[in-house]
Design a protein around this motif. Sequence first.
Motif, PDB file in Angstrom:
ATOM      1  N   LYS A 162      32.021  14.263 -73.849  1.00  0.00           N
ATOM      2  CA  LYS A 162      30.766  14.103 -74.606  1.00  0.00           C
ATOM      3  C   LYS A 162      29.226  14.176 -74.030  1.00  0.00           C
ATOM      4  O   LYS A 162      28.323  15.150 -74.363  1.00  0.00           O
ATOM      5  CB  LYS A 162      30.833  12.924 -75.537  1.00  0.00           C
ATOM      6  N   LYS A 163      29.398  13.450 -72.947  1.00  0.00           N
ATOM      7  CA  LYS A 163      27.856  13.192 -72.146  1.00  0.00           C
ATOM      8  C   LYS A 163      27.686  14.619 -71.632  1.00  0.00           C
ATOM      9  O   LYS A 163      26.431  15.112 -71.535  1.00  0.00           O
ATOM     10  CB  LYS A 163      28.227  12.152 -71.321  1.00  0.00           C
ATOM     11  N   GLU A 164      28.840  15.119 -70.853  1.00  0.00           N
ATOM     12  CA  GLU A 164      28.827  16.584 -70.125  1.00  0.00           C
ATOM     13  C   GLU A 164      28.127  17.512 -71.065  1.00  0.00           C
ATOM     14  O   GLU A 164      27.453  18.328 -70.726  1.00  0.00           O
ATOM     15  CB  GLU A 164      29.972  16.756 -69.212  1.00  0.00           C
ATOM     16  N   VAL A 165      28.944  17.687 -72.228  1.00  0.00           N
ATOM     17  CA  VAL A 165      28.662  18.948 -73.163  1.00  0.00           C
ATOM     18  C   VAL A 165      26.985  18.402 -73.556  1.00  0.00           C
ATOM     19  O   VAL A 165      26.263  19.417 -73.636  1.00  0.00           O
ATOM     20  CB  VAL A 165      29.631  18.798 -74.471  1.00  0.00           C
ATOM     21  N   ALA A 198      33.639  24.589 -76.926  1.00  0.00           N
ATOM     22  CA  ALA A 198      34.218  23.088 -77.226  1.00  0.00           C
ATOM     23  C   ALA A 198      33.971  22.637 -78.420  1.00  0.00           C
ATOM     24  O   ALA A 198      34.663  21.852 -79.167  1.00  0.00           O
ATOM     25  CB  ALA A 198      33.300  22.231 -76.273  1.00  0.00           C
ATOM     26  N   VAL A 199      32.798  23.172 -79.103  1.00  0.00           N
ATOM     27  CA  VAL A 199      32.566  22.633 -80.708  1.00  0.00           C
ATOM     28  C   VAL A 199      33.160  23.499 -81.544  1.00  0.00           C
ATOM     29  O   VAL A 199      33.268  23.233 -82.828  1.00  0.00           O
ATOM     30  CB  VAL A 199      31.239  22.404 -80.996  1.00  0.00           C
ATOM     31  N   SER A 200      33.564  24.737 -81.298  1.00  0.00           N
ATOM     32  CA  SER A 200      34.268  25.803 -82.285  1.00  0.00           C
ATOM     33  C   SER A 200      35.678  25.303 -82.656  1.00  0.00           C
ATOM     34  O   SER A 200      36.440  24.884 -82.139  1.00  0.00           O
ATOM     35  CB  SER A 200      34.241  27.041 -81.494  1.00  0.00           C
ATOM     36  N   PRO A 201      35.929  25.512 -84.205  1.00  0.00           N
ATOM     37  CA  PRO A 201      37.036  25.232 -84.644  1.00  0.00           C
ATOM     38  C   PRO A 201      38.230  26.323 -83.966  1.00  0.00           C
ATOM     39  O   PRO A 201      39.500  26.210 -84.183  1.00  0.00           O
ATOM     40  CB  PRO A 201      37.101  25.226 -86.067  1.00  0.00           C
ATOM     41  N   ILE A 202      37.686  27.486 -83.683  1.00  0.00           N
ATOM     42  CA  ILE A 202      38.632  28.817 -83.174  1.00  0.00           C
ATOM     43  C   ILE A 202      38.901  28.358 -81.703  1.00  0.00           C
ATOM     44  O   ILE A 202      38.021  28.289 -81.115  1.00  0.00           O
ATOM     45  CB  ILE A 202      37.798  29.889 -83.654  1.00  0.00           C
ATOM     46  N   GLU A 237      21.462  15.633 -63.051  1.00  0.00           N
ATOM     47  CA  GLU A 237      21.351  14.226 -63.201  1.00  0.00           C
ATOM     48  C   GLU A 237      20.395  13.746 -64.100  1.00  0.00           C
ATOM     49  O   GLU A 237      20.435  12.890 -64.865  1.00  0.00           O
ATOM     50  CB  GLU A 237      21.031  13.644 -61.712  1.00  0.00           C
ATOM     51  N   GLU A 238      19.225  14.412 -63.961  1.00  0.00           N
ATOM     52  CA  GLU A 238      18.192  14.248 -65.063  1.00  0.00           C
ATOM     53  C   GLU A 238      18.760  14.469 -66.597  1.00  0.00           C
ATOM     54  O   GLU A 238      18.508  13.544 -67.586  1.00  0.00           O
ATOM     55  CB  GLU A 238      16.696  14.982 -65.099  1.00  0.00           C
ATOM     56  N   CYS A 239      19.377  15.560 -66.638  1.00  0.00           N
ATOM     57  CA  CYS A 239      19.886  16.071 -68.115  1.00  0.00           C
ATOM     58  C   CYS A 239      20.914  15.003 -68.530  1.00  0.00           C
ATOM     59  O   CYS A 239      21.150  14.538 -69.390  1.00  0.00           O
ATOM     60  CB  CYS A 239      20.523  17.520 -67.676  1.00  0.00           C
ATOM     61  N   ARG A 240      21.785  14.486 -67.652  1.00  0.00           N
ATOM     62  CA  ARG A 240      22.803  13.362 -67.989  1.00  0.00           C
ATOM     63  C   ARG A 240      22.329  12.169 -68.237  1.00  0.00           C
ATOM     64  O   ARG A 240      22.575  11.558 -69.228  1.00  0.00           O
ATOM     65  CB  ARG A 240      23.688  13.183 -66.522  1.00  0.00           C
ATOM     66  N   GLU A 241      21.028  11.676 -67.860  1.00  0.00           N
ATOM     67  CA  GLU A 241      20.327  10.427 -68.147  1.00  0.00           C
ATOM     68  C   GLU A 241      19.648  10.614 -69.443  1.00  0.00           C
ATOM     69  O   GLU A 241      19.914   9.756 -70.163  1.00  0.00           O
ATOM     70  CB  GLU A 241      19.259  10.083 -67.308  1.00  0.00           C
ATOM     71  N   GLU A 242      19.313  11.797 -69.676  1.00  0.00           N
ATOM     72  CA  GLU A 242      18.812  12.245 -71.198  1.00  0.00           C
ATOM     73  C   GLU A 242      19.724  12.238 -72.046  1.00  0.00           C
ATOM     74  O   GLU A 242      19.619  11.716 -73.348  1.00  0.00           O
ATOM     75  CB  GLU A 242      17.851  13.643 -71.113  1.00  0.00           C
ATOM     76  N   ALA A 243      20.989  12.603 -71.543  1.00  0.00           N
ATOM     77  CA  ALA A 243      21.924  12.921 -72.760  1.00  0.00           C
ATOM     78  C   ALA A 243      22.570  11.441 -73.021  1.00  0.00           C
ATOM     79  O   ALA A 243      22.900  11.129 -74.086  1.00  0.00           O
ATOM     80  CB  ALA A 243      23.367  13.496 -72.156  1.00  0.00           C
ATOM     81  N   LYS A 244      22.552  10.752 -71.967  1.00  0.00           N
ATOM     82  CA  LYS A 244      23.257   9.191 -72.121  1.00  0.00           C
ATOM     83  C   LYS A 244      22.223   8.400 -73.104  1.00  0.00           C
ATOM     84  O   LYS A 244      22.558   7.835 -74.255  1.00  0.00           O
ATOM     85  CB  LYS A 244      23.145   8.423 -70.916  1.00  0.00           C
ATOM     86  N   LYS A 245      20.918   8.647 -72.973  1.00  0.00           N
ATOM     87  CA  LYS A 245      19.986   8.182 -73.883  1.00  0.00           C
ATOM     88  C   LYS A 245      19.958   8.517 -75.536  1.00  0.00           C
ATOM     89  O   LYS A 245      19.921   7.862 -76.490  1.00  0.00           O
ATOM     90  CB  LYS A 245      18.339   8.359 -73.625  1.00  0.00           C
ATOM     91  N   GLU A 246      20.294   9.823 -75.406  1.00  0.00           N
ATOM     92  CA  GLU A 246      20.478  10.545 -76.759  1.00  0.00           C
ATOM     93  C   GLU A 246      21.903  10.197 -77.519  1.00  0.00           C
ATOM     94  O   GLU A 246      21.672   9.789 -78.566  1.00  0.00           O
ATOM     95  CB  GLU A 246      20.455  12.014 -76.593  1.00  0.00           C
TER      96      GLU A 246
END
Length: 113
Positions: free
Chosen positions: A2-5, A32-36, A72-81
């Motif tokens: 979830k964090k990586e996506v 990843a989020v598609s039901p197909i 790494e910056e994107c992962r930190e922001e994703a964790k906060k989100e």
Amino acid sequence: MKKEVTALIIAYKRNDVPIIAKILAIIIVAYAVSPIDLIPDFIPVLGYLDDIILIPLGITLVLKLIPKEIMEECREEAKKEIDKKSKIGMLGVILTLAVWGLVTFTIIKAYFK
């Protein structure tokens, strides 16, 4: 995963990420989020193999195309989100339980009156 996506979505929005990485990131996130699926989930064993193999492989490929510092910056922001959404979700659970508790209390009070 979830964090990586979530991190890939954040990386997609950045201007300093290579265009090929952006294109692949949006394809992987959409899949990843598609039901197909390429192989429908109702097919025994094979149905889940595409989710277990294709998505992680796609994420790995995109991660190799994005510079490590940016990721790494994107992962930190994703964790906060994700943490922020988790707190909002917990508030929703508490409110739902409070409403159901009030309804149950009202029904029991009316029944035993």
